[in-house]
Design a protein around this motif. Structure first.
Motif, short mmCIF file in Angstrom:
data_model
loop_
_atom_site.label_atom_id
_atom_site.label_comp_id
_atom_site.label_asym_id
_atom_site.label_seq_id
_atom_site.Cartn_x
_atom_site.Cartn_y
_atom_site.Cartn_z
N SER A 28 9.94 -44.28 17.58
CA SER A 28 8.70 -45.02 17.71
C SER A 28 8.27 -45.49 16.33
N PHE A 29 7.92 -46.75 16.23
CA PHE A 29 7.47 -47.34 14.97
C PHE A 29 6.17 -48.08 15.22
N ARG A 30 5.21 -47.93 14.30
CA ARG A 30 3.94 -48.66 14.40
C ARG A 30 3.45 -49.00 13.01
N ASN A 31 3.05 -50.26 12.82
CA ASN A 31 2.44 -50.71 11.59
C ASN A 31 1.15 -51.43 11.96
N PHE A 32 0.04 -51.05 11.34
CA PHE A 32 -1.26 -51.67 11.60
C PHE A 32 -1.86 -52.09 10.27
N TRP A 33 -2.29 -53.35 10.18
CA TRP A 33 -2.90 -53.90 8.98
C TRP A 33 -4.19 -54.59 9.38
N SER A 34 -5.26 -54.32 8.63
CA SER A 34 -6.55 -54.92 8.95
C SER A 34 -7.32 -55.18 7.66
N VAL A 35 -8.02 -56.31 7.64
CA VAL A 35 -8.90 -56.67 6.52
C VAL A 35 -10.26 -57.01 7.11
N ALA A 36 -11.32 -56.43 6.54
CA ALA A 36 -12.69 -56.72 6.96
C ALA A 36 -13.47 -57.20 5.75
N GLU A 37 -14.06 -58.40 5.87
CA GLU A 37 -14.83 -58.97 4.77
C GLU A 37 -16.22 -59.34 5.29
N TYR A 38 -17.23 -58.81 4.63
CA TYR A 38 -18.61 -59.06 5.01
C TYR A 38 -19.11 -60.38 4.42
N ALA A 39 -19.89 -61.12 5.20
CA ALA A 39 -20.53 -62.34 4.71
C ALA A 39 -21.60 -61.94 3.70
N PRO A 40 -21.60 -62.52 2.49
CA PRO A 40 -22.49 -62.04 1.44
C PRO A 40 -23.97 -62.23 1.71
N ASP A 41 -24.35 -63.18 2.56
CA ASP A 41 -25.77 -63.44 2.79
C ASP A 41 -26.23 -63.07 4.19
N LYS A 42 -25.49 -62.20 4.87
CA LYS A 42 -25.80 -61.86 6.26
C LYS A 42 -26.12 -60.37 6.44
N PHE A 43 -26.73 -59.73 5.46
CA PHE A 43 -27.08 -58.32 5.57
C PHE A 43 -28.49 -58.18 6.14
N THR A 44 -28.68 -57.16 6.95
CA THR A 44 -29.98 -56.88 7.55
C THR A 44 -30.26 -55.39 7.48
N SER A 45 -31.54 -55.04 7.59
CA SER A 45 -31.91 -53.62 7.64
C SER A 45 -32.53 -53.33 8.99
N LEU A 46 -32.37 -52.11 9.43
CA LEU A 46 -32.87 -51.68 10.73
C LEU A 46 -34.32 -51.23 10.58
N ASN A 47 -35.21 -51.85 11.38
CA ASN A 47 -36.62 -51.47 11.37
C ASN A 47 -36.86 -50.32 12.34
N ARG A 48 -38.00 -49.68 12.22
CA ARG A 48 -38.34 -48.54 13.10
C ARG A 48 -38.41 -48.93 14.57
N ASP A 49 -38.77 -50.19 14.87
CA ASP A 49 -38.86 -50.63 16.27
C ASP A 49 -37.52 -51.10 16.83
N GLY A 50 -36.45 -50.99 16.04
CA GLY A 50 -35.11 -51.37 16.49
C GLY A 50 -34.71 -52.78 16.15
N SER A 51 -35.63 -53.57 15.62
CA SER A 51 -35.29 -54.94 15.23
C SER A 51 -34.63 -54.94 13.86
N LEU A 52 -34.07 -56.09 13.50
CA LEU A 52 -33.40 -56.25 12.21
C LEU A 52 -34.15 -57.25 11.36
N SER A 53 -34.23 -57.00 10.10
CA SER A 53 -34.85 -57.95 9.17
C SER A 53 -33.88 -58.21 8.02
N PRO A 54 -33.90 -59.43 7.46
CA PRO A 54 -32.98 -59.77 6.36
C PRO A 54 -33.12 -58.77 5.20
N TYR A 55 -31.96 -58.50 4.58
CA TYR A 55 -31.94 -57.52 3.49
C TYR A 55 -31.08 -58.08 2.37
N ASN A 56 -31.53 -57.95 1.15
CA ASN A 56 -30.78 -58.42 -0.01
C ASN A 56 -29.89 -57.29 -0.51
#
Length: 151
Positions: A39-67
């Motif tokens: 049995s042979f398996r090779n897995f490769w993955s790259v994850a890159e975050y969008a630099p201007d798409k970060f948010t923080s989680l508010n106490r009410d469960g909503s998201l607000s922009p975060y720097n």
């Protein structure tokens, strides 16, 4: 996806992820009681975050922009590459009983080299030390009713 956690906030981000998986499996039955499998398996993955798409989680469960500023120590971008090679021998020596011998060869890399291609990442992965494993497993079926009759 959760990017980071500070003392006060949980930070999320949008990411692009590319994954490639290669797998191969072969089984050769020598007899009805003996078999070899590869049995042979090779897995490769790259994850890159969008630099201007970060948010923080508010106490009410909503998201607000975060720097969020990604630096070398908190960079959420990641590359992951893993290789597994298993060679197994199975012997069924009695009904419900089996001996299994396994050799495993594995190597994995998780780092922030998101710009590298699949082939560059694979070359780098094989420059890392390989891990070798060997295991033996015996399963023996005991028929309690036959054993009870003997004693």
């Amino acid at each position: 996806m959760n990017v980071a956690t500070t003392a006060d906030e949980i930070i999320f981000g949008n990411r692009n992820r590319v994954s490639v998986e290669n797998a191969f499996q072969a089984i050769y039955n020598i007899t009805t009681e003996n078999a070899i499998s590869l049995s042979f398996r090779n897995f490769w993955s790259v994850a890159e975050y969008a630099p201007d798409k970060f948010t923080s989680l508010n106490r009410d469960g909503s998201l607000s922009p975060y720097n969020f500023e990604a630096t070398g120590t908190n960079d959420p971008n990641v590359r992951f590459n893993i290789w597994n090679l298993d060679l197994r021998y199975n012997w069924r020596f009695a009904p419900g009983s089996e001996l299994s011998v396994l050799y495993r060869n594995t190597v994995s890399v998780r780092d922030g080299q998101k710009e590298s291609s699949f082939w560059d990442s694979t070359d780098y992965m094989f420059s890392q030390p390989l891990l070798h494993g060997f295991s033996v497993r015996v399963v023996y079926y005991i028929d309690y009713n036959k054993l009870k009759k003997v004693f």
